[in-house]
Design a protein around this motif. Structure first.
Motif, PDB file in Angstrom:
ATOM      1  N   PRO A  60      -4.347  13.679   0.731  1.00 26.12           N
ATOM      2  CA  PRO A  60      -3.617  12.437   0.545  1.00 26.12           C
ATOM      3  C   PRO A  60      -4.408  11.428  -0.281  1.00 26.12           C
ATOM      4  O   PRO A  60      -5.632  11.462  -0.299  1.00 26.12           O
ATOM      5  CB  PRO A  60      -3.432  11.915   1.968  1.00 26.12           C
ATOM      6  N   VAL A  61      -3.669  10.560  -0.947  1.00 23.95           N
ATOM      7  CA  VAL A  61      -4.279   9.504  -1.759  1.00 23.95           C
ATOM      8  C   VAL A  61      -3.700   8.164  -1.310  1.00 23.95           C
ATOM      9  O   VAL A  61      -2.491   8.024  -1.157  1.00 23.95           O
ATOM     10  CB  VAL A  61      -3.994   9.712  -3.264  1.00 23.95           C
ATOM     11  N   MET A  77       0.839  -1.158   0.000  1.00 24.91           N
ATOM     12  CA  MET A  77       0.000   0.000   0.000  1.00 24.91           C
ATOM     13  C   MET A  77       0.892   1.231   0.000  1.00 24.91           C
ATOM     14  O   MET A  77       1.937   1.243   0.638  1.00 24.91           O
ATOM     15  CB  MET A  77      -0.882  -0.012   1.235  1.00 24.91           C
ATOM     16  N   THR A  78       0.443   2.241  -0.721  1.00 22.48           N
ATOM     17  CA  THR A  78       1.202   3.477  -0.837  1.00 22.48           C
ATOM     18  C   THR A  78       0.315   4.650  -0.456  1.00 22.48           C
ATOM     19  O   THR A  78      -0.842   4.717  -0.866  1.00 22.48           O
ATOM     20  CB  THR A  78       1.708   3.670  -2.283  1.00 22.48           C
ATOM     21  N   LEU A  79       0.871   5.557   0.306  1.00 26.07           N
ATOM     22  CA  LEU A  79       0.201   6.804   0.642  1.00 26.07           C
ATOM     23  C   LEU A  79       0.932   7.928  -0.067  1.00 26.07           C
ATOM     24  O   LEU A  79       2.138   8.109   0.127  1.00 26.07           O
ATOM     25  CB  LEU A  79       0.206   7.043   2.150  1.00 26.07           C
ATOM     26  N   LEU A  80       0.217   8.656  -0.907  1.00 25.73           N
ATOM     27  CA  LEU A  80       0.785   9.818  -1.591  1.00 25.73           C
ATOM     28  C   LEU A  80       0.521  11.047  -0.744  1.00 25.73           C
ATOM     29  O   LEU A  80      -0.625  11.302  -0.338  1.00 25.73           O
ATOM     30  CB  LEU A  80       0.155   9.977  -2.972  1.00 25.73           C
ATOM     31  N   THR A  81       1.571  11.816  -0.488  1.00 24.55           N
ATOM     32  CA  THR A  81       1.487  12.960   0.411  1.00 24.55           C
ATOM     33  C   THR A  81       2.250  14.141  -0.164  1.00 24.55           C
ATOM     34  O   THR A  81       2.847  14.058  -1.232  1.00 24.55           O
ATOM     35  CB  THR A  81       2.090  12.628   1.787  1.00 24.55           C
ATOM     36  N   ARG A  82       2.254  15.200   0.633  1.00 20.05           N
ATOM     37  CA  ARG A  82       3.149  16.328   0.377  1.00 20.05           C
ATOM     38  C   ARG A  82       3.469  16.966   1.714  1.00 20.05           C
ATOM     39  O   ARG A  82       2.670  16.924   2.642  1.00 20.05           O
ATOM     40  CB  ARG A  82       2.571  17.296  -0.633  1.00 20.05           C
ATOM     41  N   GLU A  83       4.651  17.528   1.804  1.00 17.57           N
ATOM     42  CA  GLU A  83       5.101  18.172   3.031  1.00 17.57           C
ATOM     43  C   GLU A  83       4.178  19.335   3.381  1.00 17.57           C
ATOM     44  O   GLU A  83       3.743  20.079   2.509  1.00 17.57           O
ATOM     45  CB  GLU A  83       6.538  18.678   2.849  1.00 17.57           C
ATOM     46  N   VAL A 129       5.288   5.578   1.952  1.00 17.47           N
ATOM     47  CA  VAL A 129       4.806   6.954   1.842  1.00 17.47           C
ATOM     48  C   VAL A 129       5.641   7.661   0.785  1.00 17.47           C
ATOM     49  O   VAL A 129       6.870   7.625   0.834  1.00 17.47           O
ATOM     50  CB  VAL A 129       4.906   7.688   3.194  1.00 17.47           C
ATOM     51  N   VAL A 130       4.959   8.273  -0.181  1.00 19.22           N
ATOM     52  CA  VAL A 130       5.635   8.960  -1.273  1.00 19.22           C
ATOM     53  C   VAL A 130       5.194  10.419  -1.288  1.00 19.22           C
ATOM     54  O   VAL A 130       4.000  10.706  -1.388  1.00 19.22           O
ATOM     55  CB  VAL A 130       5.308   8.300  -2.632  1.00 19.22           C
ATOM     56  N   ASP A 131       6.150  11.307  -1.184  1.00 19.70           N
ATOM     57  CA  ASP A 131       5.887  12.737  -1.310  1.00 19.70           C
ATOM     58  C   ASP A 131       5.897  13.066  -2.808  1.00 19.70           C
ATOM     59  O   ASP A 131       6.920  12.909  -3.475  1.00 19.70           O
ATOM     60  CB  ASP A 131       6.970  13.529  -0.573  1.00 19.70           C
ATOM     61  N   VAL A 132       4.743  13.475  -3.323  1.00 17.38           N
ATOM     62  CA  VAL A 132       4.637  13.694  -4.777  1.00 17.38           C
ATOM     63  C   VAL A 132       5.517  14.839  -5.256  1.00 17.38           C
ATOM     64  O   VAL A 132       5.997  14.819  -6.392  1.00 17.38           O
ATOM     65  CB  VAL A 132       3.174  13.907  -5.225  1.00 17.38           C
ATOM     66  N   ASP A 133       5.751  15.832  -4.401  1.00 17.59           N
ATOM     67  CA  ASP A 133       6.613  16.949  -4.797  1.00 17.59           C
ATOM     68  C   ASP A 133       8.083  16.523  -4.836  1.00 17.59           C
ATOM     69  O   ASP A 133       8.819  16.918  -5.735  1.00 17.59           O
ATOM     70  CB  ASP A 133       6.414  18.136  -3.849  1.00 17.59           C
ATOM     71  N   ALA A 134       8.487  15.705  -3.870  1.00 20.25           N
ATOM     72  CA  ALA A 134       9.858  15.192  -3.857  1.00 20.25           C
ATOM     73  C   ALA A 134      10.082  14.282  -5.059  1.00 20.25           C
ATOM     74  O   ALA A 134      11.146  14.328  -5.695  1.00 20.25           O
ATOM     75  CB  ALA A 134      10.145  14.452  -2.557  1.00 20.25           C
TER      76      ALA A 134
END
Length: 81
Positions: A55-56, A1-7, A32-37
């Motif tokens: 978040p997605v 499972m992946t959670l897409l986030t941003r700082e 956890v993946v930061d979409v901006d990073a």
């Protein structure tokens, strides 16, 4: 499972905290993946597709929910996998 986030996203932080707890209860691995990073590293696809509704939660690479974690649905879907 992946959670897409941003700082700096309070909803993202809440979702990450809840999913981290659920990972232990339901037995799944969470990344956890930061979409901006990711975009800064050369992969802008996630930010382009999901960046306006974080978040997605992605389950097996497919969008499962966004905004808030749908815990009941998530538990049901994990049992089916």
């Amino acid at each position: 499972m992946t959670l897409l986030t941003r700082e700096g996203c309070p909803l993202c932080a809440q979702a990450a905290e809840r999913l981290d707890a659920l990972a232990g209860e339901l037995g799944f691995a969470l990344s956890v993946v930061d979409v901006d990073a990711a975009a800064a590293a050369g992969d802008a696809a996630l930010r382009a597709e999901f960046g306006d509704r974080l978040p997605v939660v992605l389950l097996d690479g497919v969008e499962h929910s966004y905004g808030e974690v749908d815990e009941e649905r998530l538990a049901d879907d994990l049992q089916r996998c």
